[in-house]
Design an enzyme around this catalytic site. Structure first.
Site, PDB file in Angstrom:
ATOM      1  N   ARG A 181      61.411  48.766   2.002  1.00 58.14           N
ATOM      2  CA  ARG A 181      60.152  48.025   2.045  1.00 58.14           C
ATOM      3  C   ARG A 181      60.092  47.097   0.840  1.00 58.14           C
ATOM      4  NH1 ARG A 181      60.100  48.747   6.568  1.00 58.14           N
ATOM      5  NH2 ARG A 181      58.574  49.764   7.899  1.00 58.14           N
ATOM      6  N   GLU A 197      55.930  39.091   4.407  1.00 53.23           N
ATOM      7  CA  GLU A 197      56.873  38.643   5.433  1.00 53.23           C
ATOM      8  C   GLU A 197      56.123  37.878   6.500  1.00 53.23           C
ATOM      9  OE1 GLU A 197      59.174  42.017   6.782  1.00 53.23           O
ATOM     10  OE2 GLU A 197      59.755  42.542   4.740  1.00 53.23           O
ATOM     11  N   HIS A 210      64.387  40.636   7.625  1.00 51.41           N
ATOM     12  CA  HIS A 210      64.054  41.999   8.074  1.00 51.41           C
ATOM     13  C   HIS A 210      64.806  42.364   9.359  1.00 51.41           C
ATOM     14  CE1 HIS A 210      60.731  45.222   7.613  1.00 51.41           C
ATOM     15  NE2 HIS A 210      61.746  45.732   8.259  1.00 51.41           N
TER      16      HIS A 210
HETATM   17  C1  GLV Z   1      61.582  48.760  10.175  1.00 50.15           C
HETATM   18  O1  GLV Z   1      61.343  48.218   9.146  1.00 50.15           O
HETATM   19  C2  GLV Z   1      61.237  50.125  10.465  1.00 50.15           C
HETATM   20  O2  GLV Z   1      60.499  50.738   9.677  1.00 50.15           O
HETATM   21  O3  GLV Z   1      61.672  50.641  11.513  1.00 50.15           O
END
Ligand code: GLV
Length: 317
Positions: free
Chosen positions: A232, A261, A280
């Site tokens: 994160r 983001e 991401h």
């Molecule tokens: C993606 O960031 C997840 O938490 O699956």
């Protein structure tokens, strides 16, 4: 509530995934009512009847309009979106585990190798038809610190170990972890950081991990360390990260997650030659990988058995 035909609402944020999950679940459980919510409006309209919600990237505020909801199956790993939300005590929350490790471990290795083998430098040289040798580094023999030793962190440790790296790890609790030579607890972070040539952040977003790395901590990291951030974005204070990269305390970073983001166009990170930015994508979220654990949990739910992969909302993961 009609217990013979519980309403199960699917809202993954991706129409194909929704359709795939519905088809797979309907085949296995013909007696449940499977519905899809395509957007927030749809969710709000259908939630009052739903007993189960299988969802990802949805505005958590909608849960206040779900009086019959008993189980929330997150269709991803992180439960940080729920933090600060008052959820009914009887609501079970589960997430997806043991699915994203392989893709995130491959991602980590790709960018650590890109750094060690100077991929950016040689591809820039190729564009200019420039023949200027400079010696690549080895990952073998270097120390990687994996911060976060859940199923994803363990897979990363396994892959790094296979490349001959010395693997150390950071987690909340003391205890041995297979494939990790030395485990440090969160209280020992200041001993952990100076040992890392590569530092991989794969911790969940919780109150404890928020801004775990600020300038003080970044000063403790071994000089020339390469950072991979895939858990994160708010684990590291982005402003302090920029300073550490500019000053060369960190040799570079591969960043897949950010405090905001999409990463705003004003972020100095975009323009930094020692930074790799990806949007991401390190955990590959494929419908065919989500279906088996979701199916297993729905079977348990319908039989009144304990659900797998329960999220402890106090801990945040
Ligand atoms: C993606 O960031 C997840 O938490 O699956």
């Amino acid at each position: 509530m009609n217990t013979d035909r519980p309403v199960i609402l699917i809202s993954s944020g991706d129409a194909q995934t929704d359709a795939f999950l519905r088809a797979g679940l309907q085949e296995a459980f013909p007696n449940v009512g499977l519905r899809i919510a395509h957007d927030e409006g749809d969710l709000r309209r259908q939630l009052p009847d739903a007993e189960v919600l299988m969802a990802w990237k949805f505005p958590v505020g909608v849960l206040s309009g779900a009086p019959k909801l008993r189980w929330l199956q997150l269709l991803g790993a992180g439960a940080d979106s729920l933090s600060g939300t008052q959820l009914p005590a009887e609501l079970s929350v589960t997430n997806i585990r043991n699915v994203f490790g392989t893709s995130m471990a491959e991602h980590t290795i790709a960018y650590m190798l890109a750094h060690a083998k100077q991929l950016r430098r040689f591809s820039q040289q190729q564009e200019k038809q420039e023949w200027s040798p400079s010696e690549p580094a080895l990952l073998s023999g270097r120390t990687v610190g994996v911060a976060g030793l859940g199923s994803i962190g363990r897979k990363i440790a396994e892959y790094c170990g296979a490349l001959g790296m010395e693997v150390i790890g950071l987690r909340r609790r003391r205890g041995e972890v297979p494939g990790v030579n030395a485990v440090f607890t969160s209280e020992e972070i200041d001993e952990f950081l100076p040992r890392c040539d590569y530092l991989v952040l794969v911790m969940p977003g919780t109150r404890e991990t928020e801004h775990l790395l600020t300038s003080d901590r970044l000063r403790r990291v071994r000089r020339g360390c390469f950072l991979v951030s895939i858990g994160r974005g708010n684990v590291v204070a982005e402003k302090d990260l920029v300073d550490a990269l500019e000053e060369g305390r960190l040799a570079g970073a591969a960043l897949d997650v950010f405090e905001r983001e999409p990463l705003p166009s004003s972020s100095p990170l975009w323009g930094m030659g020692n930074v790799y930015i990806t949007p991401h994508i390190s955990g590959i979220n494929r419908a065919e990988d989500l279906l088996p654990p979701v199916k297993e949990n729905l079977k348990r739910y319908l039989r009144g058995e304990a659900l797998s992969n329960r999220v402890d909302l106090r801990q945040g993961y």
